[in-house]
Write an enzyme that holds these catalytic residues in place. Sequence first.
Site, PDB file in Angstrom:
ATOM      1  N   ASP A  68       0.692  -1.466  -0.213  1.00  0.00           N
ATOM      2  CA  ASP A  68      -0.028   0.082   0.252  1.00  0.00           C
ATOM      3  C   ASP A  68       1.039   1.223  -0.079  1.00  0.00           C
ATOM      4  O   ASP A  68       2.087   1.021   0.127  1.00  0.00           O
ATOM      5  CB  ASP A  68      -1.130  -0.016   1.224  1.00  0.00           C
ATOM      6  N   ASN A 136      -7.292  -2.325  14.559  1.00  0.00           N
ATOM      7  CA  ASN A 136      -8.654  -2.749  14.335  1.00  0.00           C
ATOM      8  C   ASN A 136      -8.836  -4.017  13.365  1.00  0.00           C
ATOM      9  O   ASN A 136      -9.996  -3.962  12.575  1.00  0.00           O
ATOM     10  CB  ASN A 136      -9.202  -1.542  13.370  1.00  0.00           C
ATOM     11  N   HIS A 138      -7.230  -4.522  10.366  1.00  0.00           N
ATOM     12  CA  HIS A 138      -6.848  -4.363   8.811  1.00  0.00           C
ATOM     13  C   HIS A 138      -5.493  -5.073   8.655  1.00  0.00           C
ATOM     14  O   HIS A 138      -4.625  -5.300   9.333  1.00  0.00           O
ATOM     15  CB  HIS A 138      -6.887  -2.780   8.520  1.00  0.00           C
ATOM     16  N   GLU A 143      -9.320  -1.782   5.549  1.00  0.00           N
ATOM     17  CA  GLU A 143     -10.052  -1.394   6.610  1.00  0.00           C
ATOM     18  C   GLU A 143     -11.304  -2.076   7.063  1.00  0.00           C
ATOM     19  O   GLU A 143     -11.925  -2.496   6.039  1.00  0.00           O
ATOM     20  CB  GLU A 143     -10.473   0.122   6.670  1.00  0.00           C
TER      21      GLU A 143
HETATM   22  P1  PGA Z   1       2.146  -1.293  12.813  1.00  0.00           P
HETATM   23  O1  PGA Z   1       1.122  -1.165  11.882  1.00  0.00           O
HETATM   24  O2  PGA Z   1       3.303  -2.256  12.348  1.00  0.00           O
HETATM   25  O3  PGA Z   1       2.938   0.223  12.710  1.00  0.00           O
HETATM   26  O4  PGA Z   1       1.710  -1.536  14.265  1.00  0.00           O
HETATM   27  C1  PGA Z   1       0.634  -2.435  11.398  1.00  0.00           C
HETATM   28  C2  PGA Z   1      -0.624  -2.404  10.363  1.00  0.00           C
HETATM   29  O5  PGA Z   1      -1.192  -1.424  10.538  1.00  0.00           O
HETATM   30  O6  PGA Z   1      -0.805  -3.265   9.555  1.00  0.00           O
END
Ligand code: PGA
Length: 251
Positions: A68, A136, A138, A143
């Site tokens: 992404d 959350n 994702h 999302e």
């Molecule tokens: P993070 O993000 O490694 O910064 O916790 C993980 C994600 O949002 O996929």
Amino acid sequence: MVKFICADSETEAGRVAAEIMAEVIRIRPDALIGLATGSTPINMYSYLADMYRAGELSFKDVRSVNLDEYVGLPPTHVQSYAHFMSENLFSHVDIRAENCHIPSGTADTDAECERYDRLLDRLGRVDIQLLGIGHNGHIAFNEPDSHFPKDTVRVRLTDSTVEANSRFFASRDEVPTEAISMGIGRILRAKRILLLATGAGKADILERALFGRITPAVPASILQFYQGELTVVADRPAMSVILSKHPDVLT
Ligand code: PGA
């Protein structure tokens, strides 16, 4: 088939994940690897760079696709994922720039989704896809929603994701509110998935994703339907809820 690996520390989780990724590259030097950003994989990338420096691993023929990018950020922006990848991995190893693919955050977004999907079609199945998981649930920037997106999509980031990611920006207002993300259907095409999670903050969602109801409200829950080889590498705090509710997973 899900294999759980519980690492003693965050650093150790990064080392274990790097070993798994390196093994795929040693077996197939022109492997197509799926890469992720965020805080979680930084250790892993640092170990991969160490392996390259030690002459134990080469990325000369490796090809990569990232999950992404923020809409609106050019690769020169310090918070763009293109910049993140350069800083954390690409500039430290012998991977060729033309083999590294990241969605463009500045191209026309709909056309870019289409271009990225055609590129993914051309490259074929990813040999190993690294994934983090958001608080959350994702994966990539898919999302919580009412459906599982199949192809590369433009997504509106939830307030919780903007809030979580604001730690990297000078202020919350600077966090992009949209992103371009490989869809869930594309992610599930990978031959193998490596899900990396660290820290107590991920413990609940990791358990819900891998043992709870399969619903687009928890996008990572779709991994329960994944047909390939799923390896979950997590440190003890991130594994804590799974270990208390499903103590047999490590046996
Ligand atoms: P993070 O993000 O490694 O910064 O916790 C993980 C994600 O949002 O996929």
